[in-house]
Design an enzyme around this catalytic site. Structure first.
Site: not given
Ligand code: SAH
Length: 221
Positions: A70
């Protein structure tokens, strides 16, 4: 890379990071410890190398596996809500991704539990944060919609991917007065902060933001 190149890269990143902090202030982020922390974390180490020159810009960036980190303001806003409203005991993060938000949570909370459904991202984030000396994080490769195993009670839950409905396991594990931070896409894409009050949810704030979708199941390498 020569020592000269390395010195240049480090000082260049520092000036970009301090500009990022100025922009966060301009957008109303006031928590000094958070600003100092975000100014000191090497954000360029959390994005795909091809995008490291943009790491401190006000934009989401690729982190691999078609996922994004983000933009700094969104991360700062979500964290500021937690600092304003949550007990800083135990937090559950769904979507470890690059580990950037996890790194920030680990500074303020006693214990961070984080779940990622993409195995390579899970492995990389765990390695990255361990090499940075971060010790108060438990990592899990799983579908985060199922919640943390053994029903550990949380002071806060932060979901960093857009869900079409709220997984029950994630609201059930929150203590009373616990804080839920999650993106919603109605009426427009935004992130919101709620407090659990009995069987009701009190909205404490919203902010426009875009997130990748919360998906079911797990993906191996
Ligand atoms: N907080 C992260 C943002 C990552 S984007 C950062 O600082 O980089 C959102 C993330 O959620 C992705 O890596 C995606 O693979 C994960 N995601 C999506 N659905 C998910 C689920 N059901 N369980 C765990 N992770 C999930």
């Amino acid at each position: 890379m020569s020592l000269h190149d390395l010195n240049w890269l480090v000082s260049h990143s520092e000036s970009k990071a301090s500009k990022m902090v100025d922009q966060l202030r301009d957008h109303g982020i006031t928590h000094e410890e958070l600003l100092a922390l975000m100014g000191s974390i090497p954000r360029h180490e959390f994005v795909e190398p091809a995008f490291s020159h943009l790491a401190y810009s006000a934009t989401p960036l690729p982190i691999g596996r078609n996922q994004t980190i983000s933009q700094p303001l969104t991360v700062a806003r979500m964290t500021e809500w937690l600092l304003a409203y949550s007990r800083l005991g135990r937090v559950l993060e769904i979507g470890t991704g690059s580990g950037y938000q996890t790194r920030i949570l680990s500074h303020f909370f006693n214990k961070v539990h984080t779940i990622e459904r993409h195995e390579p991202l899970y492995v990389q984030a765990k390695k990255r944060l361990s090499s940075m000396g971060i010790k108060n994080v438990e990592y899990l490769f799983a579908d985060g919609q199922m919640g943390w195993p053994n029903k550990v009670e949380m002071d806060a839950v932060i979901i960093t991917a857009m869900a079409s409905k709220i997984p029950l396991a994630l609201t059930d594990c929150l203590k009373q007065q616990g804080i839920l931070i999650m993106p919603i896409d109605h009426p427009s894409p935004q992130i919101g902060c709620w407090r659990k009050e009995g069987d009701r949810w009190k909205c404490l704030g919203t902010e426009p933001a875009y997130f990748v979708p919360l998906l079911e199941g797990m993906e191996h390498a």
